[in-house]
Motif scaffolding. Structure first.
Motif, PDB file in Angstrom:
ATOM      1  N   ASP A 207      50.538  77.244  39.663  1.00  0.00           N
ATOM      2  CA  ASP A 207      50.345  75.856  39.227  1.00  0.00           C
ATOM      3  C   ASP A 207      49.042  75.717  38.446  1.00  0.00           C
ATOM      4  OD1 ASP A 207      52.651  75.347  40.548  1.00  0.00           O
ATOM      5  OD2 ASP A 207      51.830  73.885  41.950  1.00  0.00           O
ATOM      6  N   GLU A 208      47.957  76.241  39.018  1.00  0.00           N
ATOM      7  CA  GLU A 208      46.659  76.113  38.362  1.00  0.00           C
ATOM      8  C   GLU A 208      46.574  76.988  37.123  1.00  0.00           C
ATOM      9  OE1 GLU A 208      41.882  76.385  39.453  1.00  0.00           O
ATOM     10  OE2 GLU A 208      43.408  76.410  41.033  1.00  0.00           O
TER      11      GLU A 208
ATOM     12  N   LYS B  79      49.128  78.052  35.097  1.00  0.00           N
ATOM     13  CA  LYS B  79      50.110  77.887  34.032  1.00  0.00           C
ATOM     14  C   LYS B  79      50.620  76.462  33.818  1.00  0.00           C
ATOM     15  CE  LYS B  79      50.774  82.087  32.407  1.00  0.00           C
ATOM     16  NZ  LYS B  79      50.662  82.396  30.968  1.00  0.00           N
ATOM     17  N   HIS B  80      50.296  75.519  34.695  1.00  0.00           N
ATOM     18  CA  HIS B  80      50.950  74.218  34.612  1.00  0.00           C
ATOM     19  C   HIS B  80      49.943  73.086  34.448  1.00  0.00           C
ATOM     20  CE1 HIS B  80      55.046  75.589  35.670  1.00  0.00           C
ATOM     21  NE2 HIS B  80      54.396  76.529  36.336  1.00  0.00           N
ATOM     22  N   SER B  81      50.466  71.979  33.986  1.00  0.00           N
ATOM     23  CA  SER B  81      49.659  70.767  33.841  1.00  0.00           C
ATOM     24  C   SER B  81      50.450  69.583  34.392  1.00  0.00           C
ATOM     25  CB  SER B  81      49.323  70.523  32.370  1.00  0.00           C
ATOM     26  OG  SER B  81      48.610  69.315  32.207  1.00  0.00           O
ATOM     27  N   PRO B  82      49.878  68.826  35.326  1.00  0.00           N
ATOM     28  CA  PRO B  82      48.573  69.019  35.956  1.00  0.00           C
ATOM     29  C   PRO B  82      48.521  70.293  36.794  1.00  0.00           C
ATOM     30  CG  PRO B  82      49.829  67.378  37.156  1.00  0.00           C
ATOM     31  CD  PRO B  82      50.623  67.689  35.925  1.00  0.00           C
ATOM     32  N   ARG B  83      47.344  70.665  37.219  1.00  0.00           N
ATOM     33  CA  ARG B  83      47.163  71.960  37.868  1.00  0.00           C
ATOM     34  C   ARG B  83      47.556  71.975  39.333  1.00  0.00           C
ATOM     35  NH1 ARG B  83      41.291  74.021  36.402  1.00  0.00           N
ATOM     36  NH2 ARG B  83      40.750  71.942  37.117  1.00  0.00           N
TER      37      ARG B  83
ATOM     38  N   MET C  83      42.590  68.023  43.008  1.00  0.00           N
ATOM     39  CA  MET C  83      42.883  68.970  44.072  1.00  0.00           C
ATOM     40  C   MET C  83      42.670  70.391  43.560  1.00  0.00           C
ATOM     41  SD  MET C  83      44.142  66.806  46.417  1.00  0.00           S
ATOM     42  CE  MET C  83      45.239  67.638  47.555  1.00  0.00           C
ATOM     43  N   THR C  84      42.340  71.289  44.458  1.00  0.00           N
ATOM     44  CA  THR C  84      42.282  72.704  44.113  1.00  0.00           C
ATOM     45  C   THR C  84      43.682  73.296  44.188  1.00  0.00           C
ATOM     46  OG1 THR C  84      41.969  73.465  46.391  1.00  0.00           O
ATOM     47  CG2 THR C  84      39.988  72.822  45.166  1.00  0.00           C
ATOM     48  N   SER C  85      43.823  74.581  43.825  1.00  0.00           N
ATOM     49  CA  SER C  85      45.134  75.228  43.841  1.00  0.00           C
ATOM     50  C   SER C  85      45.681  75.354  45.244  1.00  0.00           C
ATOM     51  CB  SER C  85      45.040  76.621  43.207  1.00  0.00           C
ATOM     52  OG  SER C  85      44.154  77.445  43.941  1.00  0.00           O
ATOM     53  N   THR C  86      44.841  75.276  46.251  1.00  0.00           N
ATOM     54  CA  THR C  86      45.319  75.360  47.631  1.00  0.00           C
ATOM     55  C   THR C  86      45.640  74.000  48.211  1.00  0.00           C
ATOM     56  OG1 THR C  86      43.032  75.279  48.456  1.00  0.00           O
ATOM     57  CG2 THR C  86      43.987  77.453  48.050  1.00  0.00           C
ATOM     58  N   GLY C  87      45.500  72.953  47.398  1.00  0.00           N
ATOM     59  CA  GLY C  87      45.862  71.624  47.856  1.00  0.00           C
ATOM     60  C   GLY C  87      44.729  70.866  48.522  1.00  0.00           C
ATOM     61  N   LYS C  88      43.501  71.400  48.484  1.00  0.00           N
ATOM     62  CA  LYS C  88      42.370  70.720  49.104  1.00  0.00           C
ATOM     63  C   LYS C  88      41.642  69.884  48.065  1.00  0.00           C
ATOM     64  CE  LYS C  88      41.656  74.389  52.515  1.00  0.00           C
ATOM     65  NZ  LYS C  88      40.708  75.393  53.049  1.00  0.00           N
TER      66      LYS C  88
END
Length: 482
Positions: free
Chosen positions: A430-431, A433-437, A446-451
């Motif tokens: 997600d972070e 390759k995608h938007s939003p991250r 949010m970070t890639s881990t959902g925090k």
């Protein structure tokens, strides 16, 4: 002015026949369109199930793959797939593929002759797209979108349509009037589910496991489903959609016999799914002493896959047995995948490939002639030949779909178009390759881990010393003189 002559008996008969034909066509079309919509709604179920099973940091990536399956499959099925599946046979008495109706060609001409190709295209398209989406979950969290999209195009253009022509077209070499016994698969245990499940196994094996999966020094709990409620929601949506998948495969609803047949199929479908879920849930509890929601869900799906081929030719008691054994085949497939270290996050091979194989085999074992079956357990005419052609069909579907998957996935991996880098897997797709991250922003970054992203630290405030004067009264506490 003279009164018009009353219609003759022949004219009245012709009018009544035309009215009945129109009425029958309307009933069949309404039935099939509604059932096709239910089958299409299964994509919501697959999407929720797969989303719940992956790590949170790869949520958008699996959502994107499921969306791509639908749009790619639609274009490929229109241009080539439907023609290969249901076009005119390339030879009589054992055709390999269709040769007409590409890009909707000939639909208008057949409409003039009373043939509704539009309706058939729509219903069969929903099945084609379903077959394609089975592969996405098995290869989740480490597969590049480019390589995945290339294979989905190949699968929905050639792989699945050719299997359909061999079987459901009525002119293919596995199912035609010249055979002593023809391959039977009412709604697709082999044609849809096994085809997708075997492709999923090959794809997962070729792309390789996720970073750290099966590694002794990595905590394997990081790979458990990140959202169990969504997983369960997806399972129930799939169960719901199966009532279009199986009963809709009766393809008619204009007579009492059609109504009875579809109703029996619906009952058998329910029985198979229920028993599959119960068998897997109880065995998992016996082995682990834990209540596994995931096992219950996959058991339900395995039971549904198992009963799909025979749902139109067995009685409900047999449907319970078939669904329960489908759960056992799922457990065996799951154990096999782990033993050979094939990383399949949603266990697509075990659910669709293994339970699908059992479903194909069950047609040759169960079902009496009273309900349209030819099972060897009932000693039906040519029941041995029926079992033989079921095994042959399962073998050919395995070789065709598995071989074609290897033919595409191996070169794609060699070209660097199939697997993403280790860095991207660590970061999360997600972070990377995608938007939003992140799929779960909830109004804050949010970070890639959902925090939540930590807010910037403010500059430290200088402490200022403040003197406080304390006045001590010399008077007594009660305020009176001594």
């Amino acid at each position: 002015m003279a009164d018009a002559a009353p219609p003759t008996l022949a004219e009245l008969t012709a009018q009544v026949a035309q009215m009945k034909a129109d009425y029958d066509e309307a009933l069949d079309t309404c039935w099939i369109l509604v059932c096709a919509a239910l089958v299409f709604f299964m994509h919501a179920g697959f999407t929720m199930l797969e989303t719940g099973c992956v790590q949170l940091k790869n949520t958008q990536n699996i959502l994107c793959k499921n969306g791509l399956v639908v749009v790619i499959a639609t274009i490929c099925w229109y241009l080539i797939g439907y023609g290969l599946a249901y076009g005119e046979p390339n030879t009589e008495g054992g055709s390999f593929c269709g040769t007409s109706h590409f890009a909707g060609g000939g639909f208008l001409e057949e409409q003039a002759n009373g043939v509704n190709r539009w309706r058939d295209w729509f219903f069969q398209w929903a099945f084609c797209a379903t077959c394609g989406t089975i592969v996405s979950g098995a290869m989740a969290e480490r597969t590049a979108l480019t390589g995945f999209a290339v294979y989905v195009a190949a699968m929905t253009t050639f792989v699945y349509p050719i299997v359909v022509h061999w079987t459901w077209s009525g002119a293919g070499w596995l199912n035609n009037d010249t055979r002593t016994a023809s391959y039977k698969d009412f709604a697709g245990s082999g044609i849809v589910h096994m085809c997708g499940g075997i492709s999923a196994l090959v794809g997962a094996a070729v792309v390789g496991p996720r970073q750290g999966r099966f590694a002794a020094d990595v905590d394997q709990d990081k790979f458990v489903p990140h959202n169990v409620p969504i997983l369960v929601l997806g399972t129930f949506i799939l169960f719901f959609g199966w009532f279009g998948f199986n009963p809709g495969s009766s393809l008619a609803m204009k007579s009492q016999a059609d109504a009875f047949s579809a109703s029996m199929v619906a009952m058998n479908t329910t029985a198979g799914g229920a028993m599959g879920g119960l068998v897997v849930y109880l065995l998992e509890f016996v082995l682990t002493k834990k209540h596994s929601v995931g096992a219950l869900c996959n058991g339900i799906l395995a039971g549904l896959v198992g009963i799909t081929a025979a749902c139109g030719s067995v009685e409900p008691g047999e449907a319970f047995v078939i669904g329960g054994v489908g759960g056992l085949f799922y457990l065996a497939g799951s154990a096999l995948a782990r033993a050979i270290k094939v990383d399949d996050p949603i266990e697509a091979f075990a659910v669709h490939g293994c339970a699908g194989f059992w479903g194909v085999l069950a047609v040759g074992l169960f079902g009496s002639e009273e309900v349209g079956g030819n099972g060897i357990f009932h000693g039906g005419e040519n029941s041995g030949a029926q079992l033989g052609v079921q095994l042959l069909g399962a073998l050919m579907i395995t070789l065709w779909s598995g071989g074609f998957a290897a033919l595409f996935f191996v070169p794609l991996k060699a070209a660097g178009l199939l697997r993403v880098s280790e860095e991207m897997q660590t970061m999360g797709l997600d972070e990377a390759k995608h938007s939003p991250r992140s799929a779960y922003s909830m109004g804050e970054p949010m970070t890639s881990t959902g925090k939540p992203v930590a807010p910037p630290r403010e500059a430290p405030v200088k402490e200022v010393a403040v003197e406080v004067a304390v006045v001590v009264s010399t008077e007594a506490d009660d305020g009176h003189e001594s």
